[in-house]
Write an enzyme that holds these catalytic residues in place. Structure first.
Site, PDB file in Angstrom:
ATOM      1  N   HIS A  17       8.209 -35.165  31.167  1.00  0.00           N
ATOM      2  CA  HIS A  17       8.874 -34.838  32.449  1.00  0.00           C
ATOM      3  C   HIS A  17       9.656 -35.977  33.114  1.00  0.00           C
ATOM      4  O   HIS A  17       9.810 -35.971  34.331  1.00  0.00           O
ATOM      5  CB  HIS A  17       7.825 -34.388  33.487  1.00  0.00           C
ATOM      6  CG  HIS A  17       7.084 -33.131  33.162  1.00  0.00           C
ATOM      7  ND1 HIS A  17       6.183 -33.046  32.154  1.00  0.00           N
ATOM      8  CD2 HIS A  17       7.106 -31.914  33.732  1.00  0.00           C
ATOM      9  CE1 HIS A  17       5.666 -31.821  32.120  1.00  0.00           C
ATOM     10  NE2 HIS A  17       6.221 -31.115  33.073  1.00  0.00           N
ATOM     11  N   ASP A  70      15.573 -33.099  28.474  1.00  0.00           N
ATOM     12  CA  ASP A  70      14.193 -32.973  28.936  1.00  0.00           C
ATOM     13  C   ASP A  70      13.684 -31.554  28.723  1.00  0.00           C
ATOM     14  O   ASP A  70      14.412 -30.590  28.964  1.00  0.00           O
ATOM     15  CB  ASP A  70      14.095 -33.339  30.426  1.00  0.00           C
ATOM     16  CG  ASP A  70      12.675 -33.710  30.822  1.00  0.00           C
ATOM     17  OD1 ASP A  70      11.809 -32.808  30.833  1.00  0.00           O
ATOM     18  OD2 ASP A  70      12.424 -34.893  31.107  1.00  0.00           O
ATOM     19  N   HIS A 115      11.477 -30.085  30.473  1.00  0.00           N
ATOM     20  CA  HIS A 115      11.377 -29.403  31.769  1.00  0.00           C
ATOM     21  C   HIS A 115      12.718 -29.552  32.476  1.00  0.00           C
ATOM     22  O   HIS A 115      13.033 -30.602  33.024  1.00  0.00           O
ATOM     23  CB  HIS A 115      10.251 -29.968  32.629  1.00  0.00           C
ATOM     24  CG  HIS A 115       9.857 -29.049  33.763  1.00  0.00           C
ATOM     25  ND1 HIS A 115      10.802 -28.399  34.545  1.00  0.00           N
ATOM     26  CD2 HIS A 115       8.646 -28.660  34.228  1.00  0.00           C
ATOM     27  CE1 HIS A 115      10.173 -27.660  35.448  1.00  0.00           C
ATOM     28  NE2 HIS A 115       8.869 -27.787  35.282  1.00  0.00           N
ATOM     29  N   HIS A 119       7.824 -21.005  30.021  1.00  0.00           N
ATOM     30  CA  HIS A 119       7.404 -21.469  31.342  1.00  0.00           C
ATOM     31  C   HIS A 119       8.403 -20.944  32.382  1.00  0.00           C
ATOM     32  O   HIS A 119       9.601 -21.201  32.287  1.00  0.00           O
ATOM     33  CB  HIS A 119       7.394 -22.994  31.283  1.00  0.00           C
ATOM     34  CG  HIS A 119       6.863 -23.693  32.480  1.00  0.00           C
ATOM     35  ND1 HIS A 119       7.570 -23.790  33.656  1.00  0.00           N
ATOM     36  CD2 HIS A 119       5.697 -24.365  32.676  1.00  0.00           C
ATOM     37  CE1 HIS A 119       6.853 -24.493  34.529  1.00  0.00           C
ATOM     38  NE2 HIS A 119       5.714 -24.848  33.964  1.00  0.00           N
ATOM     39  N   GLU A 137       2.011 -20.826  31.816  1.00  0.00           N
ATOM     40  CA  GLU A 137       2.576 -20.752  33.172  1.00  0.00           C
ATOM     41  C   GLU A 137       3.852 -19.920  33.151  1.00  0.00           C
ATOM     42  O   GLU A 137       4.847 -20.255  33.788  1.00  0.00           O
ATOM     43  CB  GLU A 137       2.884 -22.147  33.727  1.00  0.00           C
ATOM     44  CG  GLU A 137       1.653 -23.032  33.836  1.00  0.00           C
ATOM     45  CD  GLU A 137       1.953 -24.334  34.549  1.00  0.00           C
ATOM     46  OE1 GLU A 137       1.630 -24.428  35.744  1.00  0.00           O
ATOM     47  OE2 GLU A 137       2.513 -25.242  33.911  1.00  0.00           O
ATOM     48  N   GLU A 145       3.452 -18.059  39.796  1.00  0.00           N
ATOM     49  CA  GLU A 145       3.494 -19.314  40.548  1.00  0.00           C
ATOM     50  C   GLU A 145       4.509 -19.240  41.687  1.00  0.00           C
ATOM     51  O   GLU A 145       5.608 -18.710  41.530  1.00  0.00           O
ATOM     52  CB  GLU A 145       3.855 -20.453  39.589  1.00  0.00           C
ATOM     53  CG  GLU A 145       3.902 -21.804  40.270  1.00  0.00           C
ATOM     54  CD  GLU A 145       4.225 -22.940  39.290  1.00  0.00           C
ATOM     55  OE1 GLU A 145       4.136 -22.729  38.060  1.00  0.00           O
ATOM     56  OE2 GLU A 145       4.565 -24.032  39.778  1.00  0.00           O
ATOM     57  N   CYS A 193       6.349 -21.541  42.836  1.00  0.00           N
ATOM     58  CA  CYS A 193       7.600 -22.192  42.413  1.00  0.00           C
ATOM     59  C   CYS A 193       8.517 -21.236  41.650  1.00  0.00           C
ATOM     60  O   CYS A 193       9.740 -21.381  41.706  1.00  0.00           O
ATOM     61  CB  CYS A 193       7.301 -23.378  41.498  1.00  0.00           C
ATOM     62  SG  CYS A 193       6.747 -24.853  42.345  1.00  0.00           S
ATOM     63  N   CYS A 201       3.121 -28.893  43.101  1.00  0.00           N
ATOM     64  CA  CYS A 201       4.563 -28.655  42.993  1.00  0.00           C
ATOM     65  C   CYS A 201       5.033 -27.593  43.981  1.00  0.00           C
ATOM     66  O   CYS A 201       6.163 -27.651  44.471  1.00  0.00           O
ATOM     67  CB  CYS A 201       4.922 -28.241  41.575  1.00  0.00           C
ATOM     68  SG  CYS A 201       3.911 -26.897  40.919  1.00  0.00           S
ATOM     69  N   CYS A 202       4.174 -26.611  44.264  1.00  0.00           N
ATOM     70  CA  CYS A 202       4.634 -25.448  45.029  1.00  0.00           C
ATOM     71  C   CYS A 202       4.901 -25.735  46.510  1.00  0.00           C
ATOM     72  O   CYS A 202       5.920 -25.277  47.033  1.00  0.00           O
ATOM     73  CB  CYS A 202       3.638 -24.312  44.901  1.00  0.00           C
ATOM     74  SG  CYS A 202       3.377 -23.749  43.203  1.00  0.00           S
TER      75      CYS A 202
HETATM   76 ZN    ZN Z   1       4.599 -24.829  41.630  1.00  0.00          ZN
END
Ligand code: ZN
Length: 642
Positions: A144, A194, A196, A270, A322, A338, A340, A406-407
């Site tokens: 990441h 990357d 992600h 993801h 995820e 999620e 996010c 993260c969220c």
């Molecule tokens: Zn999140």
């Protein structure tokens, strides 16, 4: 309306920045206030209390990886820099409309540490600088690095735009120039990207903020290179640098790098990564007029919204990756969904609406915003959900913080900039995507146009828009007719418009010279609807979800005489009730129901006779407001009566 509207429909519209939008007392004014007064300041407190900020002290020996186990915590994460980036971005959006020296000082404090941590060659990632400088750029598959840098770039752009201060922007430009010196197709560079996604869309933002084409070039390289190599870049990387972290999920679908992006037609892997990639692709399609990218995005959009999306606008049912599983796999109680992911669907949909004024994009933006994204934060603004299930037995509780936080900051940056999602324009067109009590100040080919919306939306479908214009403004005003609305009426200065005739791809276009005092009234019929799922969604068979306007409802045990699984809706009309004192002021639904009786079952688990029932009333509340009271069962999909 004249047919010429079809040919003059805009190709690319510019979002009105959030600084040109003011919310008036109502739904979003309250949420943006709580975000500004509670969420953003307390998130900084959490970053301090949970030891995040000390990761930036790169001159000190690193802390042990496993910290004392607390209520939330396990270990440090490699991508904590991303949380600073998102918090700075959220705080900057807020500063731009509500100056706050204390918040600005906190950002400067973080920028000082980031500037100090940056290496001479521009590299900036506190984890690798402090712990493992030799390992930088050796595992893009799992570590990441550019994801974290991308979030810092977004934060730097937002802070520069809010304050005009360049220091953080310059730090991140040095970092991006370092990335460009290491990655690309030129000899001596790594032909990588990357796993992600995030840097891609951040680079487009940096290009738009600075006008420097090299940032757009780098974004284009990362998007174009993804999934093109055989052998795969990540396999080559693992061969050259063995002994890294085990391959996190084991497939390249996980990181949407299984094939070139223009050949992708199914949402996979993801969920947040996917949404960030598609957002970046939409940005690039906008900049380059790239129809192949747009065509791929349309296929991906269709697959997401036709096969993979929860009724709440959440997505990604599985905890394992995820993310996405097979089509129609939308379990309720175990939904990962999620926060996010719903937040980043808003990002993607917003970008699609900018390149193609088609209401299906804003429909889903509105859906995710009012339901699956907003459910991620408590009404008080200081507790969060990472997962947003559609059914619970009371085991899901909001947390103060998370080992992977993260969220919270993702939602905070969305709400802080929400004004930027409601309207867009070019020199001849003005489009309203979202309805909210607000004032929007447009600049239409150099002429000022102010549209003031008076409405109780989303609780009511009546919207009155008054025009402020020092001089007449010729333009087509495109009003979104939401996909959920079956009956809409529009009047301009009291005269009815031909809505069906004037509507193109879900937007009703009204072309005229807009003058001071013009008034548009929009009446969107907003009945309670009982939605059913596609028969292949086995989990929802014989169930219905209640929706009114953009708001999806759920049933919580605390409002009802029995837990929701004991209740069955009767096929009779729902009553809409104003509840100004409940959950910060909501509209509830009261629906006749039968209630299963359990007293005579005693220790019986199975028997031939169905449960006795009594009649009663089921009360439903907006899904976004669930889990703000005592723990209890909750259901979105309810047993349907006959
Ligand atoms: Zn999140």
């Amino acid at each position: 309306m004249p047919d010429s509207l079809t040919t003059t429909a805009p190709r690319r519209l510019n979002p009105v920045p959030h600084t040109r939008v003011t919310f008036h007392a109502g739904f979003w004014a309250e949420r943006t206030r709580v975000n500004r007064e509670v969420t953003i300041p307390t998130q900084f407190q959490r970053l301090e209390e949970e030891g995040f900020i000390e990761v930036l002290d790169v001159d000190l020996p690193p802390k042990p990886l496993v910290r004392p186990i607390n209520e939330y915590g396990l270990s440090m994460q490699m991508f904590f820099d991303s949380d600073f980036g998102k918090w700075i971005e959220a705080a900057s959006y807020s500063l731009a409309t509500h100056p706050d020296p204390a918040i600005e000082a906190k950002i400067d404090f973080l920028v000082e540490k980031l500037d100090h941590a940056q290496l001479a060659d521009g590299y900036l990632n506190s984890w690798f600088i402090r712990r493992d400088p030799e390992k930088r750029w050796t595992n893009l598959r799992d570590w990441h690095e550019m994801y974290s840098m991308g979030h810092l770039v977004e934060g730097a752009v937002a802070y520069f735009q809010a304050t005009g201060k360049r220091r953080f922007l310059d730090v991140m430009i040095r970092c991006v120039d370092h990335i460009a010196s290491r990655f690309g197709r030129e000899p001596g560079k790594l032909r990588g990207y990357d796993a992600h996604e995030e840097i891609e869309l951040a680079l487009v933002k940096l290009f738009r903020a600075t006008g420097e084409p090299r940032f757009l070039d780098l974004a284009r390289y990362f998007i174009d290179e993804r999934g093109t190599q055989d052998p795969h870049f990540f396999d080559e990387e693992a061969r050259i640098h063995p002994g890294g972290k085990p391959f996190n999920f084991g497939t390249y679908e996980y990181s949407q790098s299984h094939r070139p992006v223009r050949e992708q037609d199914q949402v996979v892997g993801h969920a947040v990564r996917a949404m960030y990639l598609y957002s970046a692709m939409a940005d690039l399609a906008a900049e380059d007029g790239d129809t192949a990218l747009k065509a791929a995005l349309d296929k991906l959009w269709k697959h997401l919204t036709g096969r993979q999306l929860y009724v709440t606008g959440g997505m990604g049912p599985a905890v394992e990756n995820e993310g996405f599983t097979r089509a129609f796999d939308l379990p309720n109680e175990t939904a990962y969904a999620e926060t996010c992911a719903a937040v980043s669907l808003v990002f993607w949909a917003h970008r699609m609406a900018a390149i193609d004024l088609d209401a299906r994009y804003a429909d889903h933006m509105e859906l995710a915003l009012h339901n699956g994204a907003l459910s991620g934060v408590s009404l008080a603004g200081d507790r969060y959900f990472y997962e947003n299930p559609l059914e619970s037995h009371g085991q899901h509780r909001r947390w103060l913080w998370h080992y992977c936080p993260c969220c919270p900051t993702n939602l905070a940056r969305l709400v802080a900039s929400l004004g930027g999602y409601i309207a867009s324009h070019d020199d001849e067109n003005v489009a309203i995507h979202l309805y909210a009590a607000s004032t929007i100040d447009f600049d239409v080919a150099g002429r000022a146009l102010r549209l003031t919306q008076q409405t109780a939306y989303p609780w009511d479908g009546d919207i009155r828009i008054t025009v402020g214009a020092p001089e007449p403004v010729p333009a087509t005003l495109w009003l979104r007719i939401p996909g959920w609305c079956r009956k809409a009426a529009v009047t301009v200065n009291g005269e009815s418009a031909d809505v069906a005739g004037a509507t193109r791809k879900g937007y009703c276009g009204i072309n005229r010279r807009w003058e001071e005092g013009d008034e548009i009234r929009l009446a969107l019929d907003m009945p309670v609807e009982r939605l059913r799922a596609h028969p292949d969604v086995g989990m929802d068979a014989d169930r219905v979800a209640l929706r009114r306007g953009p708001v999806v409802y759920c049933v919580e045990e605390t409002d009802n005489p029995a837990p929701p699984q004991h209740m069955r809706l009767l096929g009779e009309a729902a009553e809409v009730r104003d509840a100004p004192d409940l959950l910060g002021g909501v509209v509830t639904l009261a629906v006749p129901a039968t209630i299963d009786q359990t007293a005579d079952w005693r220790d019986t688990l199975y028997r031939p006779e169905p449960a006795e029932t009594v009649r009663g009333t089921l009360t439903a509340i907006p899904y976004f407001a669930w889990a703000n009271r005592e723990p209890g069962a909750m259901q979105v999909w309810l047993r349907a009566g006959r």
